[in-house]
Design an enzyme around this catalytic site. Structure first.
Site, PDB file in Angstrom:
ATOM      1  N   HIS A 211       0.820  -1.215   0.000  1.00 22.37           N
ATOM      2  CA  HIS A 211       0.000   0.000   0.000  1.00 22.37           C
ATOM      3  C   HIS A 211       0.856   1.268   0.000  1.00 22.37           C
ATOM      4  CE1 HIS A 211      -3.520  -2.410   0.640  1.00 22.37           C
ATOM      5  NE2 HIS A 211      -3.081  -2.866   1.784  1.00 22.37           N
TER       6      HIS A 211
ATOM      7  N   CYS B 242      -6.456  -6.719   2.697  1.00 20.67           N
ATOM      8  CA  CYS B 242      -7.734  -6.662   3.412  1.00 20.67           C
ATOM      9  C   CYS B 242      -8.862  -7.290   2.605  1.00 20.67           C
ATOM     10  CB  CYS B 242      -8.085  -5.223   3.773  1.00 20.67           C
ATOM     11  SG  CYS B 242      -7.977  -4.065   2.410  1.00 20.67           S
TER      12      CYS B 242
END
Length: 453
Positions: free
Chosen positions: A10, A42
């Site tokens: 990320h 996620c």
């Protein structure tokens, strides 16, 4: 300007893309020890549960896309040492074993985190897996097809989402955690009690206040999980105990928290010149307490990675800190939270009060009017808002983002009571439930203010 980035998830992807766009003349090299980049971890539970049909959607960049920006991406390359004093590093090609040296003008550390894996007896047995990256998700799906009894260790967001996904796929599921509540870092008992009942009503066995002591197996495969209070059959075990920052490369070279999380200033600079850091490898400035804390979230990561690029040449845009805002959907319940829970606030030594409301989110004359439970935690003396939690079968989770802004701006309960929210019967009541929480917290007798002369 020669820029080296270590790690590409990320924070790394955000830092790389923005650096390439802001400084087209820069020479950017990325070292990534995995065979893929920018995996949205996620989304693992959604992938495991079959909700995500095309797993490529869980990747939001690729080496090819970075190459189009002029970035040199070295996949399956592990950085084995960093010399921040002299601006050097040593990397190893994992395909060939070759080691070589590289230099940098600016170093961006986005090495992320790694699951905590205690040394359990029997931990070497087959079918005990982690849940962090792309390869883990594929291993979970492959092994779950043949498994009937699945045990998940760790009742945080990942663990709770996984047990739901496995139950929906017809598995016998057990969730183990050493804490006495699920999601205890994110929610107070008013919310976890209801969620635990929801899981149990769907046939999920909860083994709380239990610590795993060992694993037992047959023919090299795990078959049973032994805890301090019981034992559970298991064809597959997923460890979701927590995460630690992956920062050994900079040990004793930059300032860190006790757990190894790198401390950065408001411009994402570490304590070492020309070394920046972002994402799960870092501590963040936590606004409710005014201190640095370790809160590994994708939202923190992408913001920090973007700010690294903005501040790489000179400090320009400050990081505003975080409230640790997050959300989760468990069966039909939409749940979200921001800032401190009441329990966490008291553990931090704060004198707090809380208001809890249970009301229908829109007028009762509407065809449906689902109830919403909202809890707002505030400092008793200053009445400053410190945190909030929400649960409803209607998706009202965006209201927690509103509370996050309130915490960010040091707002008080009196201000929450009278914030201007629109009213339309499709969506809410004349008094929005956020207003209602503020109103309930108002003193019964207003304090006297000096009269204007």
């Amino acid at each position: 300007m020669k820029v080296v980035v270590i790690g590409c998830t990320h924070a790394g992807t955000a830092a790389i893309v923005n650096t390439a766009k802001l400084y087209p003349e820069a020479e950017i090299t990325v070292y990534e020890r995995n065979d893929n980049i920018s995996f949205l971890s996620c989304g693992i539970a959604l992938y495991v549960g079959g909700m995500v049909k095309d797993p490529q959607g869980l990747f939001y960049s690729s080496p090819q896309q970075l190459a189009e920006l002029g970035v040199h991406t070295k996949m399956l390359h592990e950085v084995v040492s960093v010399d921040t004093e002299n601006g050097k590093l040593v990397a190893r090609n994992l395909r060939t074993g070759e080691e070589f040296e590289d230099t940098y003008d600016k170093l961006i550390m986005t090495t992320g985190s790694w699951p905590i894996v205690p040394k359990f007896e029997g931990g070497e047995l087959n079918n005990i897996v982690l849940s962090k990256n792309w390869n883990h998700s594929n291993a979970i799906i492959e092994k779950a097809e043949k498994a009937r009894n699945i045990v998940v260790v760790g009742a945080g967001y990942i663990g709770v989402e996984l047990v739901e996904a496995f139950q929906l796929n017809g598995k016998q599921v057990t969730l183990i955690d050493a804490e006495d509540r699920i999601l205890s870092k994110y929610l107070d008992p008013e919310f976890t009690d209801a969620t635990e009942k929801n899981l149990q009503d769907h046939g999920i066995r909860l083994a709380l206040s239990e610590k795993v002591t060992r694993f037992e197996g047959e023919n090299g495969n795990v078959s049973r999980v032994i805890t301090t209070k019981g034992e559970y059959d298991a064809d597959l075990v997923i460890l979701c105990i927590g995460f630690r920052p992956n920062t050994d490369l900079l040990k004793d070279q930059v300032e860190m928290l006790e757990n190894g999380a790198i401390i950065v200033d408001e411009y994402m600079r570490t304590s070492r010149d020309n070394v920046y850091a972002a994402g799960d490898s870092c501590a963040v400035f936590y606004n409710p307490t005014g201190q640095h804390a370790y809160i590994p979230l994708a939202t923190n990561a992408v913001r920090m990675g973007t700010l690294v690029a903005r501040n790489l040449v000179e400090p320009t845009v400050k990081y505003m800190g975080t409230q640790g805002t997050s959300g989760i959907k468990i069966y039909e319940d939409n749940i979200a939270g921001t800032g401190l829970t009441e329990i966490a606030a008291k553990e931090a030594g704060l004198d707090v009060e809380a208001v809890v409301i249970n009301e229908n989110y829109r007028p009762e004359f509407m065809p449906t009017h689902e109830p919403v439970k909202l809890k707002v935690v505030y400092e008793k003396e200053t009445r400053r808002i410190l945190g909030a939690q929400l649960m409803s079968k209607a998706d009202l989770t965006q209201s927690i983002n509103t509370i996050s802004v309130c915490i960010q701006n040091h707002m008080k309960m009196e201000e929450l009571a009278f914030i201007d929210f629109f009213f339309q019967p499709h969506y809410n009541k004349p008094w929005n439930f956020l207003n209602t929480a503020g109103l309930q917290a108002l003193p019964l007798v207003p304090s006297r203010q000096p009269a204007h002369v």
